[in-house]
Design a protein around this motif. Structure first.
Motif, PDB file in Angstrom:
ATOM      1  N   LEU A 166       0.818  -1.223   0.000  1.00  0.00           N
ATOM      2  CA  LEU A 166       0.000   0.000   0.000  1.00  0.00           C
ATOM      3  C   LEU A 166       0.848   1.269   0.000  1.00  0.00           C
ATOM      4  O   LEU A 166       0.379   2.327  -0.410  1.00  0.00           O
ATOM      5  CB  LEU A 166      -0.949   0.005   1.200  1.00  0.00           C
ATOM      6  CG  LEU A 166      -2.239  -0.805   1.011  1.00  0.00           C
ATOM      7  CD1 LEU A 166      -2.928  -1.063   2.338  1.00  0.00           C
ATOM      8  CD2 LEU A 166      -3.177  -0.111   0.029  1.00  0.00           C
ATOM      9  N   GLY A 169       0.930   2.347  -3.508  1.00  0.00           N
ATOM     10  CA  GLY A 169      -0.465   2.193  -3.900  1.00  0.00           C
ATOM     11  C   GLY A 169      -0.821   2.760  -5.247  1.00  0.00           C
ATOM     12  O   GLY A 169      -1.961   2.605  -5.698  1.00  0.00           O
ATOM     13  N   GLY A 277      -3.973   1.471  -4.069  1.00  0.00           N
ATOM     14  CA  GLY A 277      -4.397   2.456  -3.083  1.00  0.00           C
ATOM     15  C   GLY A 277      -5.810   2.959  -3.276  1.00  0.00           C
ATOM     16  O   GLY A 277      -6.433   3.459  -2.333  1.00  0.00           O
ATOM     17  N   VAL A 280      -8.197  -0.279  -2.233  1.00  0.00           N
ATOM     18  CA  VAL A 280      -8.340  -0.410  -0.779  1.00  0.00           C
ATOM     19  C   VAL A 280      -8.818   0.929  -0.216  1.00  0.00           C
ATOM     20  O   VAL A 280      -8.043   1.764   0.229  1.00  0.00           O
ATOM     21  CB  VAL A 280      -7.019  -0.860  -0.127  1.00  0.00           C
ATOM     22  CG1 VAL A 280      -7.192  -1.003   1.387  1.00  0.00           C
ATOM     23  CG2 VAL A 280      -6.559  -2.184  -0.719  1.00  0.00           C
ATOM     24  N   ALA A 312      -3.465   2.599   4.448  1.00  0.00           N
ATOM     25  CA  ALA A 312      -4.131   3.316   3.352  1.00  0.00           C
ATOM     26  C   ALA A 312      -4.779   4.604   3.837  1.00  0.00           C
ATOM     27  O   ALA A 312      -5.622   5.179   3.147  1.00  0.00           O
ATOM     28  CB  ALA A 312      -5.178   2.413   2.710  1.00  0.00           C
TER      29      ALA A 312
END
Length: 611
Positions: A166, A169, A277, A280, A312
């Protein structure tokens, strides 16, 4: 149409996360626009990156197609990760089929909680997640890649890979599972032998024969613990090829799904589509929680899911999980919540059935951005081979209503993971495998500081009574928050003898926790003067999932002097993790020193700016 209760939790998370999520999205936007990638590397940098790439060297050098970075948790001691041995070579072939290339970006550790349960190595278990996240970041830091393939499946490994990825991301990413091992001996038989051993009625050889008949082949363990709960969550976040979770290793279908994952990543990379990114987001995190609750998944994810979310820029807490649990019915019973394992679950309809049911009832966000397919609805179909071609078909009705039921006729009206609060702090309890008659236990406490002392007291007959076993100084800042799964057979024996028994701890209980009520992750932890440090033998404790209460009855705990903490652990490499223990935050926030420091630094920096 999303259920208003799910929408309310999601909206609350969005509001709470507004500034941190915006900061995260700004960061990955800068990485996408101005970050390190192959065209921007100097000639010396770039030459190092393709020097040993064999037949792929001309394509990587010419930047003639996307290059997929493989981060692998392969080792051949851990059964779930042993099948990954040949994946990289296969994936390179699959990439060439679509004009792409693939390189192993790096390897990360993968420890086995099954090997370390009750041993000193278990003190490293939780922090191995952050070690994996750091290793993933190191692997991807070279700037050679246009997409990410993560090879990992077990407890801390999937959260660690995802947390690390992440931070990159702006790239599309998928997790590629290896699948469960074949079913071994019946789970109830394994449980029976464990309890007989705890009572001294069978010896080590009988126990070892039982365990070896259960854990016996490549693939994940087949009970529904943390590893297989990972797979459920990744499916409902759209980070698998649809239906990939529970297909057996070393089968044509498993290979076809891996091939599809590589082709999908190459396609996404060509247009920088569906970056991790953005996949999520708050809705995806809620979907993961809903899937976990609807299937009675591992309580370990009450720690891991907040940590994944924080990576995130999203902030969730146990109140969110409690509210979601109240809205989501339990529609699956998989061992230890039921008799069948994940292979039986998959045959009954599996994740495809669960996804379709939850979507149809408005309990999942259907509009999330998915990476493995175009919509989350695609995860509501079952993969199969039609000749040599990969295809998906309608899952139909559940073929086993003792294991899998529709939302309209669930096993329980709620998801069975509840928040407990009181003068002992905040804790989580999983009720889905516990008889409702035992959701409330009030009894005298017997206090311990380690598992071994509990088992010694059990063997001496000192616990043959109604009792709440308090195991303190097991939180992340004292010893890394080991799982206390070794206590399960002994406590189960006491319960079977007719006593009203429960566990209360600031430690973790394995995803294999079962029929004994356990209030776990109690926070604040005992180290530093948390309420558990003030509990004494004989105190009356009330632990109630019915009322959401965990309390020392009629006591002024603040007036007491906290118990002296045991020494910090030494040996088995545990002293190397002193920095992680010392700076770790609470279990409810994900128990991570790494994320705590990252957020503090981000707050100091205020706005994300390119360097």
């Amino acid at each position: 149409m999303i259920d208003p209760r799910i929408a309310a939790v999601t909206d609350r998370i969005v509001e709470r996360s507004a500034s941190s999520r915006r900061r995260y999205l700004d960061q990955i936007a800068i990485e996408a626009d101005r970050g390190i990638r192959r065209p921007r590397l100097s000639c010396g940098n770039f030459a190092h990156g393709f020097a040993a790439s064999g037949e792929d060297k001309p394509a990587i050098r010419a930047i003639s197609g996307p290059n997929i970075g493989i981060v692998t948790a392969y080792n051949d001691m851990l059964s779930a990760h042993q099948p990954y041995n040949r994946y990289p070579e296969q994936m390179k072939i699959f990439a060439r089929e679509v004009g792409a290339t693939a390189q192993v970006a790096g390897g990360v550790p993968a420890m086995c909680d099954g090997v370390t349960q009750g041993q000193d190595g278990m003190d490293l278990s939780l922090f191995s997640r952050d070690t994996i996240a750091l290793g993933t970041a190191v692997a991807l830091s070279h700037g050679m890649f246009d997409a990410v393939a993560m090879l990992g499946i077990c407890d801390k490994i999937v959260p660690g890979l995802l947390i690390g990825a992440l931070r990159f991301g702006h790239l599309p990413a998928l997790l590629i599972p290896s699948g469960p091992m074949p079913t071994g001996i019946p789970n109830k038989e394994k449980q029976r032998v464990r309890q007989l051993f705890a009572e001294g009625k069978v010896g080590r050889e009988e126990l070892l024969a039982s365990e070896a008949a259960s854990y016996h082949a490549p693939g994940t363990c087949t009970f529904y613990g943390t590893a297989n709960s990972n797979q459920m969550m990744m499916e409902l976040m759209g980070l698998h090829i649809p239906g990939a979770a529970f297909i057996a290793p070393n089968t044509p279908l498993r290979t076809a799904l891996t091939r599809r994952a590589v082709h999908r990543l190459a396609d996404l990379a060509k247009g920088s589509q569906r970056p991790l990114g953005h996949c999520v987001d708050e809705r995806a995190i809620v979907n993961a929680a809903v899937g976990l609750l609807a299937t009675g998944g591992s309580t370990n994810h009450a720690i891991h899911l907040p940590a994944i979310a924080r990576a995130a820029g999203i902030i969730i807490d146990w109140k969110d999980l409690d509210a979601l649990s109240a809205a989501v019915p339990l529609i699956a019973r998989i061992y230890p919540n039921g008799s069948g394992d994940v292979n039986d679950f998959h045959r009954a309809g599996g994740i495809a059935y669960v996804t379709r049911e939850l979507l149809g009832a408005g309990l999942l966000h259907g509009d999330v951005m998915t990476a493995g397919g175009d919509t989350i609805a695609e995860h509501g179909a079952m993969p199969a081979l039609d000749g040599d071609a990969l295809a998906w078909h309608d899952v139909g009705d559940s073929s086993d209503d003792t294991m899998l039921r529709p939302v309209a006729a669930p096993f329980m009206p709620d998801g069975g993971m509840r928040l407990l609060q009181g003068n002992l702090g905040r804790a989580v309890i999983k009720t889905s495998a516990v008889d409702p008659d035992r959701w409330t236990i009030e009894a005298e406490a017997r206090v311990f500081c380690d598992q071994g002392s509990v088992l010694a007291a059990f063997q001496a007959g000192e616990l043959d009574r109604d009792v709440i076993v308090v195991v303190r100084f097991q939180g992340p800042r004292i010893n890394g928050m080991p799982e206390l799964h070794k206590l399960t057979p002994a406590l189960g024996v006491l319960q079977d003898r007719g006593f009203r028994v429960a566990l209360l701890t600031d430690g973790r209980m394995s995803g294999a926790s079962g029929k004994v009520p356990a209030a776990i992750h109690c926070s604040p932890e005992a180290l530093g003067g948390g309420p558990l440090a003030r509990v004494r033998d004989g105190d009356r404790i009330r632990l109630s999932a019915d009322d959401g209460v965990v309390e020392a009855v009629g006591l002024d705990l603040a007036s007491r002097t906290p118990a002296t903490a045991p020494p910090f652990p030494l040996g088995t490499g545990r002293e190397l993790f002193a920095l992680m223990r010392g700076a770790c935050d609470t279990a409810e926030r994900g128990a991570s020193a790494m994320l705590a420091a990252m957020e503090a630094e981000a707050e100091l920096g205020a706005e994300v700016v390119p360097v």
